[in-house]
Design a protein around this motif. Structure first.
Motif, PDB file in Angstrom:
ATOM      1  N   ALA A 282     -57.328  71.510  97.307  1.00 48.74           N
ATOM      2  CA  ALA A 282     -57.619  70.084  97.470  1.00 48.74           C
ATOM      3  C   ALA A 282     -58.821  69.878  98.375  1.00 48.74           C
ATOM      4  O   ALA A 282     -59.660  68.994  98.140  1.00 48.74           O
ATOM      5  N   GLN A 283     -58.930  70.695  99.438  1.00 47.45           N
ATOM      6  CA  GLN A 283     -60.104  70.613 100.308  1.00 47.45           C
ATOM      7  C   GLN A 283     -61.370  70.942  99.513  1.00 47.45           C
ATOM      8  O   GLN A 283     -62.416  70.310  99.698  1.00 47.45           O
ATOM      9  N   ALA A 284     -61.283  71.928  98.626  1.00 48.59           N
ATOM     10  CA  ALA A 284     -62.439  72.296  97.809  1.00 48.59           C
ATOM     11  C   ALA A 284     -62.830  71.160  96.868  1.00 48.59           C
ATOM     12  O   ALA A 284     -64.017  70.856  96.690  1.00 48.59           O
ATOM     13  N   ILE A 285     -61.829  70.517  96.259  1.00 49.17           N
ATOM     14  CA  ILE A 285     -62.109  69.381  95.382  1.00 49.17           C
ATOM     15  C   ILE A 285     -62.713  68.234  96.183  1.00 49.17           C
ATOM     16  O   ILE A 285     -63.655  67.566  95.746  1.00 49.17           O
ATOM     17  N   GLY A 286     -62.173  67.993  97.391  1.00 52.19           N
ATOM     18  CA  GLY A 286     -62.721  66.945  98.245  1.00 52.19           C
ATOM     19  C   GLY A 286     -64.160  67.212  98.634  1.00 52.19           C
ATOM     20  O   GLY A 286     -65.000  66.293  98.642  1.00 52.19           O
ATOM     21  N   ALA A 287     -64.487  68.474  98.946  1.00 48.52           N
ATOM     22  CA  ALA A 287     -65.868  68.824  99.288  1.00 48.52           C
ATOM     23  C   ALA A 287     -66.787  68.623  98.094  1.00 48.52           C
ATOM     24  O   ALA A 287     -67.913  68.120  98.226  1.00 48.52           O
ATOM     25  N   ALA A 288     -66.323  69.013  96.924  1.00 47.81           N
ATOM     26  CA  ALA A 288     -67.128  68.838  95.711  1.00 47.81           C
ATOM     27  C   ALA A 288     -67.382  67.365  95.430  1.00 47.81           C
ATOM     28  O   ALA A 288     -68.503  66.957  95.094  1.00 47.81           O
ATOM     29  N   ARG A 289     -66.344  66.551  95.568  1.00 47.60           N
ATOM     30  CA  ARG A 289     -66.495  65.122  95.311  1.00 47.60           C
ATOM     31  C   ARG A 289     -67.495  64.501  96.282  1.00 47.60           C
ATOM     32  O   ARG A 289     -68.341  63.676  95.889  1.00 47.60           O
ATOM     33  N   ALA A 290     -67.419  64.900  97.559  1.00 41.11           N
ATOM     34  CA  ALA A 290     -68.358  64.352  98.543  1.00 41.11           C
ATOM     35  C   ALA A 290     -69.798  64.700  98.183  1.00 41.11           C
ATOM     36  O   ALA A 290     -70.708  63.868  98.324  1.00 41.11           O
ATOM     37  N   GLN A 291     -70.020  65.917  97.710  1.00 39.42           N
ATOM     38  CA  GLN A 291     -71.372  66.313  97.320  1.00 39.42           C
ATOM     39  C   GLN A 291     -71.868  65.514  96.125  1.00 39.42           C
ATOM     40  O   GLN A 291     -73.033  65.097  96.078  1.00 39.42           O
ATOM     41  N   ILE A 292     -70.971  65.277  95.167  1.00 34.99           N
ATOM     42  CA  ILE A 292     -71.369  64.506  93.982  1.00 34.99           C
ATOM     43  C   ILE A 292     -71.661  63.059  94.352  1.00 34.99           C
ATOM     44  O   ILE A 292     -72.716  62.508  93.993  1.00 34.99           O
ATOM     45  N   LEU A 293     -70.750  62.425  95.090  1.00 38.92           N
ATOM     46  CA  LEU A 293     -70.949  61.021  95.456  1.00 38.92           C
ATOM     47  C   LEU A 293     -72.113  60.859  96.427  1.00 38.92           C
ATOM     48  O   LEU A 293     -72.735  59.788  96.476  1.00 38.92           O
ATOM     49  N   GLY A 294     -72.403  61.907  97.203  1.00 40.12           N
ATOM     50  CA  GLY A 294     -73.536  61.865  98.125  1.00 40.12           C
ATOM     51  C   GLY A 294     -74.867  62.174  97.463  1.00 40.12           C
ATOM     52  O   GLY A 294     -75.899  62.148  98.133  1.00 40.12           O
ATOM     53  N   GLY A 295     -74.853  62.488  96.172  1.00 37.89           N
ATOM     54  CA  GLY A 295     -76.091  62.753  95.451  1.00 37.89           C
ATOM     55  C   GLY A 295     -76.669  64.129  95.677  1.00 37.89           C
ATOM     56  O   GLY A 295     -77.830  64.379  95.331  1.00 37.89           O
ATOM     57  N   LEU A 296     -75.892  65.045  96.239  1.00 34.18           N
ATOM     58  CA  LEU A 296     -76.397  66.394  96.493  1.00 34.18           C
ATOM     59  C   LEU A 296     -76.339  67.287  95.266  1.00 34.18           C
ATOM     60  O   LEU A 296     -77.047  68.293  95.197  1.00 34.18           O
TER      61      LEU A 296
END
Length: 396
Positions: free
Chosen positions: A88-102
């Motif tokens: 879940a932490q990995a999914i959360g990190a991935a989502r943050a990168q996507i929503l942050g435009g990285l």
């Protein structure tokens, strides 16, 4: 509320005891997820690996280890560890990168090669580590902890060993339909009752095994999905990774003492209930909106606890919900349609990712014989050591 992200691909390496490196399982799962998404590894802008602490240095830097195994191509890399909540932490990190435009496309991978028998803390003397202390000072192995929870339910709510056995029966029936499950054989309540006592009242078939296995997801921005012609993907709408609130009045793994409540009013509800509550609030949904759930059935008794924690019923009514058939395939809100850990066993970094794989297939309508008709929303729930919350809500 945050924006949705798309699940373009889901893939797994079947669970079992294969005797290979965790890298083998993770690479296979990643390739399966990429094939499912119709993308090449070179299309991925970032990779997030859920770490395993049992596999030496490569396990501690799983993001880079999987990137190397797939072939260096310059992607961003992240490695995360949160025990059973690592996925879940990995999914959360991935989502943050996507929503942050990285990154437009992020690959999330978790895999493990688990030891035989039950998990134990890492070696060495660590008197400030509550997980180490519960083994060394109390001799409280994981099955002993599970049994204490079972006894608590029996004392407070009247749950019975027969109720616990029916959880195994239900999950084994679903696991028999899942090609990725380790155990693919239906089980009867009589077989549960005849299995060896491990920690009274729990028997061997009440407790999940340790396993090898891997799971992966390809996640993307909604714009990227639409540009690829995917107009109605499964979407991740919430990821909850909350921590407990002081003071805590009920023992919880791996704690061996509670906080004082003589001067501070206890927080409302349990830690596990707060995990799901945060996910519902973020998603703008509630338990009544769910089509299915995947929960963390380390033991049969703990699954009943999760029914209450994710709001499917009131406190103490988990066994009643089970007896009504509401959580079985064909029931009102099927729980652990994958077969759960009862059918898979624990491959720790992959577990929370595998739960989302199951939601993805269910929401797509491609779960074959275990399909929940018309599935539109699902939640996953588990927790990791040291107060790591883990819940994901996916919708279609």
């Amino acid at each position: 509320m945050t924006a949705d992200i798309a699940v373009l691909g889901a893939g797994m390496h079947p669970w079992g005891k294969w005797g290979r490196s965790f890298v083998t399982y993770g690479r296979a799962a990643a390739r399966a997820a990429l094939a499912d998404a119709g993308l090449d590894w070179t299309d991925v802008g970032s990779i997030v690996g859920a770490d395993t602490v049992r596999s030496g240095y490569p396990g501690y830097v799983a993001g880079a280890t999987f990137a190397q195994a797939l072939g260096w191509q310059g992607a961003r890399v992240t490695s995360v560890y949160a025990a059973c909540a690592s996925g879940a932490q990995a999914i959360g990190a991935a989502r943050a990168q996507i929503l942050g435009g990285l990154a437009d496309v992020v690959l999330v991978v978790g895999a493990d090669a688990a030891p035989k028998g039950f998990f134990a803390p890492a070696g060495g003397d660590r008197p400030d580590d509550p997980d180490w202390l519960r083994f060394r000072v109390l001799g409280a192995t994981n099955p002993a902890y599970f049994a204490l929870y079972a006894r608590r339910r029996m004392a407070l709510y009247g749950d019975t060993a027969e109720d616990f056995a029916q959880v195994k029966v239900k999950n084994a029936a679903a696991g028999a339909l899942n090609p990725n499950a380790r155990y693919r054989k239906p089980v009867t309540a009589q077989e549960v009752a005849a299995s060896a006592v491990v920690a009274d009242p729990l028997r061997l078939l009440d407790i999940c095994a340790t396993s090898d296995g891997g799971a992966a997801l390809v996640l993307s921005s909604m714009d990227f999905a639409r540009a690829r012609g995917v107009t109605d993907p499964v979407r991740i709408r919430a990821v909850s990774t909350v921590t407990p609130t002081y003071p805590r009045t009920v023992l919880d793994l791996p704690d061996i003492a509670t906080d004082s409540v003589t001067a501070v009013r206890p927080a409302a509800g349990s830690f596990r209930a707060s995990i799901a509550r945060a996910a519902y609030e973020e998603a703008g949904l509630g338990p009544d909106d769910l089509s299915l759930a995947e929960v963390y059935d380390l033991s049969t008794a703990l699954e009943l606890e999760w029914y209450e924690d994710i709001g499917l019923c009131a406190e103490g009514e988990g066994a009643k919900l089970l007896r009504e058939g509401a959580t079985a395939l064909g029931g009102r809100v099927p729980v652990n349609t994958s077969g759960g850990l009862a059918s898979f066993g624990e491959a720790v970094p992959a577990q929370a990712i595998a739960q989302v794989c199951e939601l993805t297939w269910q929401l797509r309508g491609t779960a074959a014989e275990r399909q929940v008709p018309g599935a539109r929303a699902g939640i996953t729930a588990n927790q990791g050591l040291f107060g790591h919350g883990s819940a994901v809500i996916a919708v279609r």
